[in-house]
Design an enzyme around this catalytic site. Structure first.
Site, mmCIF file in Angstrom:
data_model
loop_
_atom_site.group_PDB
_atom_site.id
_atom_site.type_symbol
_atom_site.label_atom_id
_atom_site.label_comp_id
_atom_site.label_asym_id
_atom_site.label_seq_id
_atom_site.Cartn_x
_atom_site.Cartn_y
_atom_site.Cartn_z
ATOM 1 N N ALA A 242 1.001 -0.845 -0.565
ATOM 2 C CA ALA A 242 0.266 0.207 -0.051
ATOM 3 C C ALA A 242 0.434 0.947 0.411
ATOM 4 O O ALA A 242 0.491 2.384 -0.526
ATOM 5 C CB ALA A 242 -1.144 -0.129 1.297
ATOM 6 N N LYS A 243 1.818 1.509 1.088
ATOM 7 C CA LYS A 243 2.885 3.137 0.885
ATOM 8 C C LYS A 243 3.377 2.759 -0.414
ATOM 9 O O LYS A 243 3.989 3.886 -0.418
ATOM 10 C CB LYS A 243 4.314 2.407 2.306
ATOM 11 C CG LYS A 243 4.887 3.097 2.576
ATOM 12 C CD LYS A 243 6.486 3.205 2.374
ATOM 13 C CE LYS A 243 7.041 4.428 3.120
ATOM 14 N NZ LYS A 243 7.402 3.997 4.156
ATOM 15 N N MET A 244 3.277 1.757 -1.382
ATOM 16 C CA MET A 244 4.410 1.825 -2.268
ATOM 17 C C MET A 244 3.374 2.517 -3.541
ATOM 18 O O MET A 244 4.431 3.186 -4.053
ATOM 19 C CB MET A 244 5.341 0.522 -3.078
ATOM 20 C CG MET A 244 5.962 0.000 -1.986
ATOM 21 S SD MET A 244 6.676 -2.013 -3.150
ATOM 22 C CE MET A 244 7.720 -2.327 -1.655
ATOM 23 N N LEU A 247 2.864 6.221 -3.247
ATOM 24 C CA LEU A 247 4.147 6.422 -3.857
ATOM 25 C C LEU A 247 3.715 6.783 -4.873
ATOM 26 O O LEU A 247 4.148 8.025 -5.921
ATOM 27 C CB LEU A 247 5.060 6.535 -2.891
ATOM 28 C CG LEU A 247 5.200 6.522 -1.424
ATOM 29 C CD1 LEU A 247 6.809 6.019 -1.060
ATOM 30 C CD2 LEU A 247 5.664 8.183 -1.223
#
Length: 273
Positions: A242-244, A247
């Site tokens: 999710a973070k990738m 971003l």
């Protein structure tokens, strides 16, 4: 005084008689195994007492208070000894923030301890923007002169490599990949051994070789060599969390879909100096 004494004696005798009737009712329950059992009492008052005792024991009693004849029927559920549930009235007190502040003007608002001092220290340390992420992060690793699909693919690969890896190591691996040719087609033509040598020593490099291979194949055949333009599809790619995904949406698609702590904090510190 005499009348009070007589009334007290009368009450005591009545209690004793009713106690004996209750004992008789218990004996009736013990011996009454089937329906149709009859019990007789001495008089109508005792018949009523026996009926009360039997009903309390959970038996269905049909009694004639005049003749003293009683017939015990089916047992009924007894409530003797059961604790009744207490009904508790629950009330909620809802007050808006404005009302709370107006009604309690002397109550200070909670704040983290020494937060202003910590904020000033962070601003001092970040004022020159000389951290590795400022020069080697995902925003600096891709080729800005490449075609948009190639640029977006390079952003995604740099994010996949950055997991559990220092920015310096990620930047070095991206430089080697770009020198080799970091496009969907060139990676699909590269064998796993060479790909591993190009990204080594990023964290979990063997696993990332597999993920980059699988993701690149999906992008080639399902997205025409580009990357998905939404978080829901990005997180379905192997090795993309999710973070990738958030971003990638920010850097590759210029679309903020989530909180990028690093970027938001940097902007906050700069804008509030």
């Amino acid at each position: 005084m005499a009348s009070l004494y007589a009334q007290t004696n009368k009450t005591a005798r009545k209690a004793t008689r009713y106690k004996n009737c209750a004992s008789q009712a218990a004996a009736v329950q013990k011996n009454a195994g089937t329906e149709g059992c009859h019990v007789s009492s001495v008089n109508s008052g005792e018949a009523s007492a026996v009926a009360t005792g039997i009903m309390a024991l959970g038996l269905n009693l049909k009694a004639d208070k005049h003749t003293g004849q009683a017939e015990i029927g089916r047992a009924i559920p007894s409530r003797v000894g059961l604790k009744q549930k207490r009904n508790l009235k629950i009330e909620y007190e809802c007050r808006s923030a404005e009302h709370s502040e107006k009604s309690d003007p002397k109550v200070p608002k909670w704040e983290p301890r020494n937060w202003k001092e910590h904020l000033n220290n962070i601003r001092e340390m970040r004022k020159n923007k000389d951290a590795p992420v400022d020069h080697m992060g995902a925003e600096k690793c891709f080729d800005k002169d490449a075609d948009p699909p190639v640029m977006r693919y390079q952003v995604l690969v740099s994010l996949m490599l950055s997991s559990q890896t220092k920015d310096q190591v990620t930047s070095a691996a991206m430089m080697k990949l770009r020198s080799h040719g970091l496009t969907v087609d060139s990676i699909l033509k590269t064998d796993d051994k060479l790909l591993g040598e190009l990204i080594y020593p990023v964290g979990f490099w063997k696993t990332k070789v597999k993920y980059i291979r699988q993701t690149t194949e999906i992008l080639k055949w399902q997205y025409n060599g580009d990357i998905p333009n939404n978080v829901a599809e990005l997180v379905k790619l192997p090795g993309v969390g999710a973070k990738m995904a958030h971003l990638a949406m920010d850097i590759a698609w210029n679309n903020i879909t989530g909180i990028d702590v690093r970027k938001i904090w940097s902007q906050y510190v700069v804008n509030n100096e």
